[in-house]
Scaffold this active site. Sequence first.
Site, PDB file in Angstrom:
ATOM      1  N   CYS A   1     -70.294   3.986  64.709  1.00  8.44           N
ATOM      2  CA  CYS A   1     -71.656   4.315  64.295  1.00  8.44           C
ATOM      3  C   CYS A   1     -71.959   5.788  64.605  1.00  8.44           C
ATOM      4  O   CYS A   1     -71.438   6.663  63.931  1.00  8.44           O
ATOM      5  CB  CYS A   1     -72.625   3.321  64.927  1.00  8.44           C
ATOM      6  SG  CYS A   1     -74.177   3.210  64.060  1.00  8.44           S
TER       7      CYS A   1
ATOM      8  N   HIS B   1     -70.954  -2.190  64.776  1.00  8.04           N
ATOM      9  CA  HIS B   1     -70.696  -2.202  66.225  1.00  8.04           C
ATOM     10  C   HIS B   1     -69.800  -3.362  66.636  1.00  8.04           C
ATOM     11  O   HIS B   1     -70.312  -4.425  66.992  1.00  8.04           O
ATOM     12  CB  HIS B   1     -72.025  -2.336  66.977  1.00  8.04           C
ATOM     13  CG  HIS B   1     -72.868  -1.118  66.956  1.00  8.04           C
ATOM     14  ND1 HIS B   1     -72.928  -0.227  68.004  1.00  8.04           N
ATOM     15  CD2 HIS B   1     -73.685  -0.626  66.000  1.00  8.04           C
ATOM     16  CE1 HIS B   1     -73.749   0.761  67.707  1.00  8.04           C
ATOM     17  NE2 HIS B   1     -74.229   0.543  66.488  1.00  8.04           N
TER      18      HIS B   1
ATOM     19  N   GLU C   1     -68.333  -3.833  69.363  1.00  7.38           N
ATOM     20  CA  GLU C   1     -68.513  -4.192  70.794  1.00  7.38           C
ATOM     21  C   GLU C   1     -69.681  -5.149  70.993  1.00  7.38           C
ATOM     22  O   GLU C   1     -69.858  -5.686  72.078  1.00  7.38           O
ATOM     23  CB  GLU C   1     -68.709  -2.916  71.638  1.00  7.38           C
ATOM     24  CG  GLU C   1     -70.093  -2.284  71.601  1.00  7.38           C
ATOM     25  CD  GLU C   1     -70.412  -1.543  70.296  1.00  7.38           C
ATOM     26  OE1 GLU C   1     -69.585  -1.552  69.374  1.00  7.38           O
ATOM     27  OE2 GLU C   1     -71.518  -0.970  70.224  1.00  7.38           O
TER      28      GLU C   1
HETATM   29  N1  GLN Z   1     -78.553   6.436  63.496  1.00 10.84           N
HETATM   30  C1  GLN Z   1     -77.814   6.846  64.675  1.00 10.84           C
HETATM   31  C2  GLN Z   1     -77.384   8.301  64.555  1.00 10.84           C
HETATM   32  O1  GLN Z   1     -77.585   8.869  63.528  1.00 10.84           O
HETATM   33  C3  GLN Z   1     -76.579   5.978  64.864  1.00 10.84           C
HETATM   34  C4  GLN Z   1     -76.984   4.574  65.216  1.00 10.84           C
HETATM   35  C5  GLN Z   1     -76.013   3.829  66.043  1.00 10.84           C
HETATM   36  O2  GLN Z   1     -75.052   4.396  66.582  1.00 10.84           O
HETATM   37  N2  GLN Z   1     -76.262   2.557  66.183  1.00 10.84           N
HETATM   38  O3  GLN Z   1     -76.859   8.851  65.483  1.00 10.84           O
END
Ligand code: GLN
Length: 205
Positions: free
Chosen positions: A86, A183, A185
Site C-alpha cells: 500500500c 494489506h 498482514e
Molecule cells: N493512502 C495512503 C497513502 O497514500 C496509503 C494507505 C495505506 O497504506 N493503507 O500513503
Amino acid sequence: MSINVGVLSIQGDVEENILSAKAAIDELKIDGKVAEVKTPDEISSLDGLIIPGGESTTIGALSLVNGSLKVMKDKIENGMPVLGICAGMIMLSKTASDRVIGTTNQPLLDILDITLERNSFGRQKESFEASISLDSIDIPKFNGVFIRAPSVSGVGSDIEVLSKLDEKIVAVKKGNVIGTSFHPELTQDISLHKYFVSLVQQQAN
Ligand code: GLN
C-alpha cells in the site's frame, strides 16, 4: 545461512507485518529473524525489507531526513528483495498522484517504473475486502484488504502485473521487488509473506 528480514518502522502497520513474516519463516522452517528497522545502519545489514502500509508522505519525508531512503534505494537496486504494501508500494514507485489533489511531490524510491493513483478506491470509510488472485506466483485466491488503497495506473515494459481488481492493477513485480495495493498482514493468510521470505532466502543463498 540465517536470513535477516526487516520491517521499516517509521510509521504504519509494523507489528502485523512482523508477526506475519515470523509466522511465514516458522512455517517454512527457514533459519532467520524479523525485526523493526529504522536507521541506515539497521537497513544496511538486511537480506529483505518489508515497507508497510501507512501514510506514504510521512514514510517518505522521515526516511529522507534520517538517511534511510538512500540506503533502501541502494540496497534494493543491488538485489535486496522488498515487499511494499500500500503506502510501501507508493514508496517504490516513480510517480504518485492523488485521486483528488493530483500529482504529489513526495519523496519516493523510484525503483518501479509504475505510475500510481493514491486513494484510488476512495477514503478510509470506503475500505473494503475483495477476493483476488495472484496466479503467476501460485496464490490463486487471496482475500485483499483495501484501505485508502492506491492502484497502478501505468506500468513500464519491465513490470509484471500480478493481480487486477476489476480493471485496476493491484499487485506488481519486477525481479525481487513486489508491490501490493492491499494489506496481506491484515489477514490470517500468510501465503504472500511466505512467498516473500522464500525470495529472501533464495537471494541470500
Ligand atoms: N493512502 C495512503 C497513502 O497514500 C496509503 C494507505 C495505506 O497504506 N493503507 O500513503
